[in-house]
Design an enzyme around this catalytic site. Structure first.
Site, PDB file in Angstrom:
ATOM      1  CD  GLU A 222      -2.990  -1.050   2.251  1.00  0.00           C
ATOM      2  OE1 GLU A 222      -2.918  -0.149   3.101  1.00  0.00           O
ATOM      3  OE2 GLU A 222      -3.903  -1.884   2.228  1.00  0.00           O
ATOM      4  CE  LYS A 355     -10.496  -3.548   3.886  1.00  0.00           C
ATOM      5  NZ  LYS A 355      -9.812  -4.702   4.525  1.00  0.00           N
TER       6      LYS A 355
HETATM    7  P1  PGA Z   1      -6.530  -5.985   2.678  1.00  0.00           P
HETATM    8  O1  PGA Z   1      -5.946  -4.976   3.731  1.00  0.00           O
HETATM    9  O2  PGA Z   1      -7.068  -5.224   1.550  1.00  0.00           O
HETATM   10  O3  PGA Z   1      -5.341  -6.850   2.327  1.00  0.00           O
HETATM   11  O4  PGA Z   1      -7.600  -6.761   3.405  1.00  0.00           O
HETATM   12  C1  PGA Z   1      -6.570  -3.788   4.096  1.00  0.00           C
HETATM   13  C2  PGA Z   1      -7.029  -3.813   5.527  1.00  0.00           C
HETATM   14  O5  PGA Z   1      -6.842  -4.817   6.238  1.00  0.00           O
HETATM   15  O6  PGA Z   1      -7.636  -2.856   5.981  1.00  0.00           O
HETATM   16 ZN    ZN Z   2      -7.895  -4.044   8.102  1.00  0.00          ZN
END
Ligand code: PGA
Ligand code: ZN
Length: 439
Positions: A222, A355
């Protein structure tokens, strides 16, 4: 009708980790096309919507998404032709019906979220309005249909960024167990100032790491630094120091947040830490450690401080720290309204990480957000570790008047696509999350 869907097209494209993902285009009769790409996680929750992958070891190590693309071009296209692209609920409902499983095992959550977001884009374009405005209408409309007050989603608002500084866990090659150490500019008067402060701290942190003999340039998935620090606490301490060295007041101008992502080191009811020579902690010991850090550092939010199955531990954590800081469920909730309801009933957390691809459609995400907001929970709209140039997230978070947005670090263009879109939106959206922080 000019907003009727005439064709849905899928294709395989690549994400920021060089892995295949699904892109979808929704064509409507007016001639406009909405396009969107599904993001992809690495530290995924067990209850997440399934990412349909081909499993053919000869192509992309089994990670190809040709089957999901075929579902877009075939079944989804056939079901959505003639449907009104501005009716997001109906489009998502048609796909849910077609799939018929809790975890989107037939069509694939990756196929569905790409089409769901492309529909929102087509819906906005066909009406000639900005995406965030259309999404805000969709959110308000669906909130009313759920029988909830529209006050849950007031006027669009630019969210406060939570930005990754140091990456560990499954996102970087270092020794750290914890996934992200982040900063959040709680004292910035406007969004543009947030970005300037974040970059300032990020640069200071790079210099600090280099001066101490660590990597201050290699970054994780990231964009956060991935230094081989030997101790989780050191990562938190050095970020706190970087805030000061940047000339900003810790806690007052720039605070810290953590994403522990504890599920990946939880086995047999215990937390197995690798850093600091390896320690095995009980849930209660993890909570003690986190409380100690909250006392020592300007931490205002802890995400996934415990594992997704450790509901009892979460209750303890929330009752110990929930009146002081945000206790955020990511893997715990997987943006799933049922899991959020369970969390509300047992007092497991006070905030929800949102998400869209964890649940698979925009409409289901809206329901989860409405359930959470009605219970007074805060919303952090989040990207995934695997992202693309798609910037829908910025408009979605603004439309939902999200409290915060979590996009990863402040470098790498798949991240900047969203940060920069928020700069554009801030030119017309007058409200900013920090204006309401005291409320
Ligand atoms: P991930 O990580 O997209 O690999 O799940 C992001 C998070 O855990 O917030
Ligand atoms: Zn997370």
């Amino acid at each position: 009708m000019s907003s009727s869907i005439t064709r849905v097209v899928g294709r395989e494209v690549l994400d920021s980790r060089g892995r295949p993902t699904v892109e979808a285009e929704v064509h409507v009769a007016s001639g406009v096309v909405g396009r969107a790409i599904a993001p992809s996680g690495a530290s995924t929750g067990a209850a997440e919507a399934l990412e349909l992958r081909d499993g053919d070891a000869n192509r992309y190590g089994g990670l190809g998404v040709l089957q999901a693309v075929e579902n877009v071009n075939g079944l989804i296209n056939a079901a959505l032709c003639g449907v009104d692209a501005t009716d997001q609920k109906n489009v998502d409902g048609q796909m849910l019906q077609l799939d018929g499983t809790e975890q989107k095992r037939n069509l694939g959550g990756n196929a569905m979220i790409a089409v769901s977001q492309a529909t929102a884009r087509a819906g906005a374009a066909t009406q000639g309005i900005p995406l965030y405005q259309h999404l805000h209408h969709v959110i308000v409309e669906q909130t009313v249909e759920l029988g909830y007050s529209t006050e849950l989603f007031p006027a669009p608002r630019i969210p406060l960024p939570q930005t990754n500084m140091i990456s560990g866990g499954l996102h970087a090659g270092g020794n750290l167990d914890f996934q992200d150490v982040l900063i959040t500019p709680v004292g910035a008067a406007d969004y543009a100032t947030c970005l300037e402060w974040i970059v300032r701290v990020y640069k200071c942190l790079g210099q600090l790491l280099i001066s101490r003999g660590f990597e201050g340039f290699l970054v994780g998935d990231e964009g956060g630094y991935g230094p081989k620090l030997t101790n989780n606490r050191d990562a938190v301490a050095i970020v706190a120091q970087a805030i000061e060295e940047a000339g900003l007041i810790p806690g007052e101008q720039v605070a810290m947040t953590l994403d522990v992502a504890a599920t990946h080191f939880y086995r047999d009811g215990m937390y197995h830490l690798q850093a600091a020579g390896g320690r095995v902690l009980t849930s209660a010991e993890m909570i003690d450690m986190l409380e100690d850090w909250v006392e020592a550092f300007p931490i205002i939010s802890i995400e996934d401080g415990l594992a997704e199955e450790d509901w009892e531990g979460w209750q303890q954590l929330n009752s110990r720290l929930g009146d002081r800081i945000m206790i955020v469920g990511d893997d715990l909730f997987t943006t799933n309204a049922k899991r959020v309801k369970k969390g509300i009933e047992c007092g497991a957390a006070n905030s929800v990480l949102v998400k869209v691809n964890q649940i698979g459609t925009i409409s289901e995400t809206i329901e989860t957000m409405a359930v959470a907001r009605r219970a007074g929970m805060k919303l952090i709209v989040s990207a995934r570790s695997g992202e693309t140039e798609d910037d829908t997230l910025a408009d979605f978070a603004t439309a939902a008047a999200g409290d915060q947005i979590k996009i990863g670090s402040i470098v790498r263009s798949e991240r900047l696509a969203k940060y920069n879109q928020l700069l554009r939106l801030a030119e017309t959206v007058p409200r900013f999350a920090n204006d309401d922080r005291s409320s």
